[in-house]
Design an enzyme around this catalytic site. Structure first.
Site, short mmCIF file in Angstrom:
data_model
loop_
_atom_site.label_atom_id
_atom_site.label_comp_id
_atom_site.label_asym_id
_atom_site.label_seq_id
_atom_site.Cartn_x
_atom_site.Cartn_y
_atom_site.Cartn_z
N GLU A 1 0.80 -1.22 0.00
CA GLU A 1 0.00 0.00 0.00
C GLU A 1 0.84 1.27 0.00
OE1 GLU A 1 -2.61 -0.52 3.35
OE2 GLU A 1 -4.13 -1.51 2.14
N GLU B 1 7.49 -22.06 7.59
CA GLU B 1 8.02 -21.20 8.63
C GLU B 1 9.04 -21.89 9.52
OE1 GLU B 1 5.05 -21.16 12.39
OE2 GLU B 1 4.12 -20.46 10.52
#
Length: 302
Positions: free
Chosen positions: A83, A114
């Site tokens: 953004e 992960e």
């Protein structure tokens, strides 16, 4: 640290019977728990401020900001990074987000990714972190638990360079805190659903990332007052917003602001043209002299 000992993994005594409540009571309970998040972030504001000031200084010296995380934490990093370029007209590589499992993990869970610290280091290296003259880069490692191996591996890699490392977690005294220069740890406590850190911990993470990216952009001159003067005008809504920003900054009506935007090409240039009564070329030269910092330019020239 053992997972069972983490506050984010503890069972919330207030919500033990949430499955038996009427819908409205269930929502009130969730809302009550969510209300605690802002207070947790308030406590760590000094740490966030320290991070913003350090990142802004590095940005002014050509540094970039990298986020790395897995699962919800990784997705929130990608959201914030994606953004910033349209909001503040910074180059796309100024904010760089890496998620364990790659971009497919944005839509499809890839939790097994992960568990590898080596992969975290490799992914950060592949992204060019702190390479080719970018020693001023910053890495924010994001993990509610503060112990995700993928993120720890990336932090260890980043520490090999003269880079800034920040740990964003939701537990006290985490492994990641010990592996970073700055620790930001809003303690959000047991989740509404046991271990579901997409809830309170995710909300706290989003709040902190919003503060960091917005704060850095304010500190580096991408904002004038509370106006997004670096915003890109890529559709009709944003053109209209840009015109209203120019009108608010200069006192002209929206029709005049539209003409200024058309003549100047960018919001900042249009504002400088009107404020200093100069043409586009002169306005662009002045902005360049102040490295695009509109507030600094106008404070010195009005």
């Amino acid at each position: 640290m053992n997972l069972a000992a983490l506050t984010t993994e503890a069972r919330n005594s207030r919500t033990e019977h949430i499955d038996q409540l009427p819908t409205l009571d269930m929502l009130r309970l969730i809302n009550d728990e969510d209300a605690k998040v802002a207070a947790a972030v308030t406590i760590v504001l000094p740490d966030i401020a320290k991070a913003i000031d350090a990142i802004a200084q590095r940005f002014n010296n050509g540094g970039r900001l990298f986020y790395i995380g897995a699962g919800t934490s990784g997705r929130l990093g990608v959201l914030d990074a994606s953004e910033c370029p349209p909001t503040f007209s910074v180059p796309a590589d100024f904010f760089h987000a890496i998620i364990a499992g790659g971009d497919t993990a944005l839509r499809k869970s890839s939790e097994q990714s992960e568990d590898s610290p080596e992969q975290g280091a490799a992914d950060l290296a592949a992204a060019g972190f702190a390479q080719n003259g970018n020693e001023q880069d910053t890495l924010i490692g994001i993990a509610a638990s503060g112990r995700t191996p993928y993120v720890l591996g990336a932090l260890a890699y980043a520490r090999k360079f003269d880079a800034l490392t920040i740990a964003l977690t939701c537990v006290p005294d985490s492994q990641m805190a010990g592996a970073a220069d700055i620790s930001i740890a809003p303690i959000t406590g047991p989740e509404i659903l046991t271990g579901s850190t997409r809830m309170k911990a995710g909300t706290a993470t989003k709040l902190v990332l919003n503060m960091i990216s917005t704060g850095v952009m304010i500190k580096t001159g991408a904002v004038y007052g509370n106006l997004m003067v670096n915003m890109q005008t890529t559709n009709a809504k944003l053109v209209d917003r840009a015109e209203r920003i120019i009108a608010a900054a200069t006192g002209v009506d929206q029709a005049a602001a539209a003409r200024l935007l058309s003549e100047g090409g960018t919001i900042k240039t249009a504002i400088v043209m009107q404020k200093l009564s100069i043409d586009r070329h002169a306005a662009e030269a002045k902005l360049a002299a102040y490295k695009g910092n509109l507030s600094a330019l106008l404070n010195q020239n009005l």
